[in-house]
Write a protein that holds these residues in place. Structure first.
Motif, PDB file in Angstrom:
ATOM      1  N   PHE A  37      36.671  44.940  33.342  1.00  0.00           N
ATOM      2  CA  PHE A  37      36.082  45.906  34.169  1.00  0.00           C
ATOM      3  C   PHE A  37      35.084  45.401  35.120  1.00  0.00           C
ATOM      4  O   PHE A  37      35.124  45.803  36.521  1.00  0.00           O
ATOM      5  N   ARG A  38      34.573  44.318  34.940  1.00  0.00           N
ATOM      6  CA  ARG A  38      33.798  43.464  35.813  1.00  0.00           C
ATOM      7  C   ARG A  38      33.915  42.226  35.662  1.00  0.00           C
ATOM      8  O   ARG A  38      33.294  41.333  35.277  1.00  0.00           O
ATOM      9  N   SER A  39      34.977  41.853  36.292  1.00  0.00           N
ATOM     10  CA  SER A  39      35.493  40.466  35.962  1.00  0.00           C
ATOM     11  C   SER A  39      34.491  39.181  36.545  1.00  0.00           C
ATOM     12  O   SER A  39      34.048  39.267  37.710  1.00  0.00           O
ATOM     13  N   PRO A  40      33.999  38.310  35.865  1.00  0.00           N
ATOM     14  CA  PRO A  40      33.036  37.472  36.335  1.00  0.00           C
ATOM     15  C   PRO A  40      33.823  36.445  37.519  1.00  0.00           C
ATOM     16  O   PRO A  40      32.858  35.899  38.293  1.00  0.00           O
ATOM     17  N   ASN A  42      42.340  43.437  38.377  1.00  0.00           N
ATOM     18  CA  ASN A  42      42.082  43.968  36.972  1.00  0.00           C
ATOM     19  C   ASN A  42      41.811  45.458  36.748  1.00  0.00           C
ATOM     20  O   ASN A  42      41.636  46.101  35.889  1.00  0.00           O
ATOM     21  N   ARG A  43      41.742  45.944  38.273  1.00  0.00           N
ATOM     22  CA  ARG A  43      41.832  47.645  38.415  1.00  0.00           C
ATOM     23  C   ARG A  43      42.898  48.206  39.004  1.00  0.00           C
ATOM     24  O   ARG A  43      42.752  49.381  39.656  1.00  0.00           O
ATOM     25  N   ASP A  44      43.991  47.419  39.277  1.00  0.00           N
ATOM     26  CA  ASP A  44      45.342  47.906  39.852  1.00  0.00           C
ATOM     27  C   ASP A  44      45.782  49.122  38.620  1.00  0.00           C
ATOM     28  O   ASP A  44      46.136  48.885  37.495  1.00  0.00           O
ATOM     29  N   PRO A  45      45.888  50.322  39.299  1.00  0.00           N
ATOM     30  CA  PRO A  45      46.663  51.266  38.541  1.00  0.00           C
ATOM     31  C   PRO A  45      48.078  51.311  38.044  1.00  0.00           C
ATOM     32  O   PRO A  45      48.494  51.828  37.067  1.00  0.00           O
ATOM     33  N   GLU A  46      48.797  50.182  38.784  1.00  0.00           N
ATOM     34  CA  GLU A  46      50.020  50.086  38.381  1.00  0.00           C
ATOM     35  C   GLU A  46      50.096  49.231  37.097  1.00  0.00           C
ATOM     36  O   GLU A  46      51.174  49.220  36.298  1.00  0.00           O
ATOM     37  N   ASN A  72      44.215  54.416  34.254  1.00  0.00           N
ATOM     38  CA  ASN A  72      42.669  54.826  34.431  1.00  0.00           C
ATOM     39  C   ASN A  72      41.554  53.554  34.594  1.00  0.00           C
ATOM     40  O   ASN A  72      40.806  53.447  33.651  1.00  0.00           O
ATOM     41  N   PRO A  73      42.100  52.782  35.439  1.00  0.00           N
ATOM     42  CA  PRO A  73      41.402  51.593  35.599  1.00  0.00           C
ATOM     43  C   PRO A  73      39.831  51.695  35.634  1.00  0.00           C
ATOM     44  O   PRO A  73      39.250  50.698  35.563  1.00  0.00           O
ATOM     45  N   HIS A 109      38.657  50.707  23.833  1.00  0.00           N
ATOM     46  CA  HIS A 109      39.919  50.598  23.066  1.00  0.00           C
ATOM     47  C   HIS A 109      41.107  50.313  23.816  1.00  0.00           C
ATOM     48  O   HIS A 109      42.160  50.120  23.405  1.00  0.00           O
ATOM     49  N   ARG A 110      40.885  49.635  25.112  1.00  0.00           N
ATOM     50  CA  ARG A 110      42.128  49.445  25.811  1.00  0.00           C
ATOM     51  C   ARG A 110      42.741  48.119  25.376  1.00  0.00           C
ATOM     52  O   ARG A 110      41.958  47.162  24.944  1.00  0.00           O
TER      53      ARG A 110
END
Length: 391
Positions: A268-271, A304-308, A312-313, A319-320
Motif C-alpha cells: 500500500f505504501r511501498s518504502p 503495487n497499486r496496479d488494478p490489473e 481494489n488496489p 487479508h490480501r
C-alpha cells in the motif's frame, strides 16, 4: 518526475501515469549517481518484465568510484551470483531469529521514556533509531567500531545530499572509514572476532576472495538497505495506522494479524519508490524503444497499486494475498534483507500496539516526503497517543 505538490499521497499521480504515460522519458530526471535523464515505467507487467530480464537491463549503472558500485547490488551475473551467495550466508533464518529478543528489548527501551509524554516524532525517536541499532548489532563489530557508526547520519539513498554525485561519494567515504579501519586491523591480525564482516573477509568463491572495494560495497549496501529502507517501512506503517484508526483497533484486538498488516503496508505504501536499471542494448517495451545506455526507473510504488494485478488496489486490506508485491524487488536482485526488515516491523508494531492506542498525527504537523528519488518516506511524523497502561 515526482509531482512537486503539497502531498504525500502519490497514488493519484501513479494512477494518472499508468493510464496516460505508462512509459515516459524525463530528460531532466536527476540521477543520484550522476547525470540526468531516465525512462519511467509505471505498470506492473512492464516493471516485472525488466526485473525478469537482467540480460537486457543491467544493474551495473553505478560508477565503481562509488563503493555501492562495487557491491553485489550493482553487479550482473555471473559475478552477482557468486557475491550474493557469500552474503546470503549471513542472512540465514537462524541468524535472523537470533535477533528477535534483542529487537524486542530495543523497541521497549526506545518507547518507555516516551510513553508518559503521550507524543513523539515517530521518525526521529523510533523509525530512524531501531534499524540502525539492529544492523549494527547484526554485524557484530567491535564496540569501538560500532561507536563510530551509531551517531552517523546514513544518507546513501539521496534524501539530503545534492544532485552532485560527488556529495554521495563523500558520504560513502565517511561512512566506510570505520569499516575500512576494522578490515585493515583484521587482515593484519591486530583484531579478531566472529562476525559477518570477518566471515566475508575470510570467505572465497572459486578460490577468489572479495576485494576491499567489494567488502566496502557490501557494508554500504547493508547500511543503506538495512537502515534507510527499513526506516521508511516503519514510518509508512505508522502513517497508515494514523490514517486508519479502525485498523489500529483491529490489530490491538487481533495481534496475530500484525504480520499480514505489515505485508499490506509494503504494498500500500511501498518504502521503495523505484528501482533502477540500464539498458544493455536497444530494446522495445510495448512499442517504446529504449536505447542502449539509457537509465530505466521502475516505479514499484505504482506497480503495487496496479488494478490489473491487485483487486481494489487503493483499499487497505489486511487479508490480501500480497505474493505479487514488488516492494522488495523481484528475481535475482530481490532484497536479501527482507526477512530482517519484516521481523523488525512485526516486533515493533506488536510492542507499539501493546503500549499505545488512539494514535494520531499531531494537529499542527506539516508532513512532507524526504525527497529521495529512491525511497518513499516522510521527513518527520509527529504523533500523539494514549498510554494503554494509564486509565
Amino acid at each position: 518526475m515526482i509531482p512537486s505538490i503539497d502531498t504525500i499521497d502519490l497514488a493519484p499521480w501513479c494512477h494518472r501515469m499508468r493510464v496516460a504515460h505508462p512509459i515516459v522519458y524525463n530528460s531532466e530526471y536527476p540521477r543520484v549517481h550522476g547525470g540526468k535523464g531516465a525512462w519511467h515505467l509505471f505498470r506492473y507487467h512492464d516493471i516485472r518484465y525488466v526485473l525478469d530480464h537482467h540480460e537486457i537491463f543491467s544493474s551495473e549503472f553505478i560508477s565503481r568510484k562509488n563503493h555501492l558500485g562495487n557491491s553485489f547490488l550493482a553487479t550482473d551475473p555471473p559475478r552477482h551470483g557468486k557475491l550474493r551467495s557469500l552474503v546470503a550466508k549471513a542472512f540465514t533464518p537462524t541468524a535472523i531469529a537470533y535477533l528477535e529478543s534483542w529487537i524486542t528489548s530495543q523497541c521497549e527501551s526506545l518507547l518507555q521514556p516516551l510513553l508518559s509524554a503521550g507524543k513523539m516524532d515517530f521518525i526521529d525517536d523510533f523509525a530512524r533509531q531501531l534499524p540502525k541499532r539492529t544492523i549494527l548489532q547484526f554485524l557484530g563489530l567491535p564496540p569501538e567500531i560500532t561507536a563510530q557508526l551509531l551517531p552517523q547520519e546514513i544518507d546513501i539513498l539521496g534524501k539530503n545530499h545534492s544532485e552532485d554525485p560527488g556529495s554521495l561519494q563523500l558520504m560513502e567515504e565517511r561512512i566506510s572509514q570505520p569499516f575500512y579501519q576494522y578490515i585493515s586491523q583484521y587482515q593484519q591480525g591486530i583484531t579478531s572476532g566472529h562476525n559477518i564482516i570477518a566471515g566475508l573477509i575470510d570467505a572465497n568463491t572459486d578460490g577468489e576472495k572479495l576485494t576491499l572495494a567489494e567488502l566496502l560495497g557490501f557494508c554500504i549496501v547493508l547500511l543503506s538497505g538495512g537502515i534507510e529502507t527499513t526506516e521508511a517501512f516503519l514510518g509508512n506503517a505508522m502513517y497508515t495506522l494514523c490514517k486508519l484508526p479502525a485498523l489500529q483497533e483491529y490489530l490491538i484486538q487481533h495481534p496475530a494479524s500484525i504480520p499480514a498488516a505489515m505485508e499490506e503496508v509494503l504494498r500500500f505504501r511501498s518504502p521503495v519508490l523505484n528501482f533502477h536499471r540500464i539498458a544493455r542494448h536497444n530494446t522495445i517495451i510495448n512499442g517504446i524503444e529504449i536505447k542502449a545506455g539509457e537509465l530505466v526507473g521502475l516505479y514499484s510504488i505504482s506497480a503495487n497499486r496496479d488494478p490489473e494485478v491487485f483487486n481494489n488496489p487503493d483499499e487497505f486490506n489486511v487479508h490480501r494475498n500480497n505474493s505479487m508485491s514488488l516492494s522488495f524487488g523481484h528475481g535475482i536482485h530481490s532484497c536479501i534483507g527482507s526477512m530482517l526488515a519484516r521481523m523488525e516491523a512485526r516486533i515493533a508494531f506488536s510492542i507499539i500496539l501493546k503500549h499505545m492506542s488512539g494514535i494520531s498525527i499531531q494537529e499542527d504537523a506539516v508532513l512532507s516526503l524526504s525527497g529521495s528519488p529512491i525511497t518513499y518516506d516522510l521527513k518527520t511524523l509527529p504523533i500523539t497517543f494514549r498510554n494503554r497502561h494509564i486509565q
